[in-house]
Design a protein around this motif. Structure first.
Motif: not given
Ligand SMILES: Cc1cc2nc3c(=O)[nH]c(=O)nc-3n(C[C@H](O)[C@H](O)[C@H](O)COP(=O)(O)OP(=O)(O)OC[C@H]3O[C@@H](n4cnc5c(N)ncnc54)[C@H](O)[C@@H]3O)c2cc1C
Length: 302
Positions: A7-8, A93, A107-108, A266-267, A295, A298-299
């Motif tokens: 996810d991150i 992502g 993804r992020t 995502g960044l 984040a 965003h997810l």
């Protein structure tokens, strides 16, 4: 086996990255924190004593960062020792390349890679005895003559630290010291700190080890014999990986608000790499927390 998609992906295991790992753990997101230095806990780990982190006066820098890391681990954070070499946006992502090979997917991305010490733009900086951290290396120069280059708070801090260890500390400033008045007064009161203002370093002399500095002042050039030089002339952000991806300011800091959001969906950026008025542990930790919240939103949206 399918490659795991995190996810991150958190780049950097300093206070910003570790705070992000804590918040990601509490949000039950799958997160990997990637740190390039073995045992690295970020810049603060090299600081002997931290007096301004709320609630923990006088704590050691390593101890503080290590307690962040232990807290993150207890919340399920995962860590990898690797250096990220590129961040490539792709469908859904990012793909991240590593120095040792093998890609990671997420993804992020929370980019919390901190800063590095600015090097003196002179020949000889590769010699043994050139240091950026008095508390780390100062003890090797007990009873010797050393130089500290710079005129800000860190330079004065380093000079005061070395005054307890070295025989003589030459404080070399291109103009005049511009540190906090208390530090300047403390330094002036120490008999073994010699201020050489309006003086420039031309080169660092020696073979393998530092034996002296070639200095230039109004009277010309001369060699000052010293065994070590502690450089405290500012920081350079680790933002090479962001160049061309997001806007950077004139000094190379990532332009982003408190939530760390960048124009690349995502960044996110967090900590000392970000444009901000104060670069400290407390602000880096705040950035890490804010970036995870951003984040997470965003997810949910994707
Ligand atoms: C000597 C000194 C004393 C200080 N004293 C204090 C103080 O008393 N109080 C205070 O609040 N602050 C102090 N600071 C400032 C504080 O250390 C920083 O503000 C803080 O560490 C910033 O945290 P960060 O997570 O943004 O970056 P960092 O702590 O710099 O962490 C970034 C991490 O990212 C890693 N990294 C970089 N690039 C990559 C990559 N490509 N792949 C993987 N990993 C990567 C680095 O190895 C590093 O560990 C001090 C700093 C110094 C230098």
């Amino acid at each position: 086996m399918a490659t795991e998609i995190w996810d991150i992906l958190i780049i950097g295991g300093g206070p910003a990255g570790l705070s992000a790992a804590i918040y990601a753990g509490r949000a039950r997101l799958s997160a990997l924190t990637v740190e390039k230095d073995y045992g690295g806990r970020g810049m603060i780990a090299s600081s002997e004593r931290v007096d301004n982190y709320p609630g923990l006066p006088g704590i050691g820098g390593f101890e503080l960062a290590d307690s962040f890391r232990r807290q993150a681990k207890a919340l399920g954070a995962q860590f990898a020792e690797a250096e990220i070499t590129a961040i490539i946006p792709e469908e859904g992502g990012f793909r991240l390349t590593q120095k040792r090979g093998g890609d990671l997917r997420a993804r992020t991305v929370i980019y919390a890679a901190g800063c590095d010490h600015r090097r003196l733009p002179v020949p000889g900086t590769e010699r043994m005895g050139v240091s950026y951290c008095a508390p780390c290396d100062g003890a090797f120069y007990a009873g010797k003559a050393v130089a500290v280059v710079g005129g800000g708070d860190k330079a004065l801090d380093d000079a005061l630290y070395m005054a307890n260890i070295a025989e003589t500390v030459y404080l070399i400033c291109r103009s005049q010291p511009r540190a906090a008045r208390l530090l300047t007064e403390q330094a002036a009161a120490r008999e073994n700190i010699v201020l050489l203002s309006e003086t420039e370093v031309v080169s660092i002399e020696g073979d393998m080890r530092v034996t002296g500095l070639r200095l230039r002042d109004r009277e010309g050039e001369r060699i000052l014999p010293v065994s070590a030089v502690f450089t405290a002339i500012g920081m350079v952000p680790h933002t090479d990986l962001l160049r061309g991806l997001i806007p950077l300011d004139g000094e190379g800091y990532a332009v982003a608000g408190e939530d760390g959001m960048t124009p690349v969906p995502g960044l996110f950026v967090a900590g000392d790499v970000r444009v901000k008025p104060l670069r400290q542990v407390v602000t880096a930790a705040a950035d890490g927390a804010n970036a995870v919240m951003a984040a997470e939103h965003h997810l949910r949206a994707i």
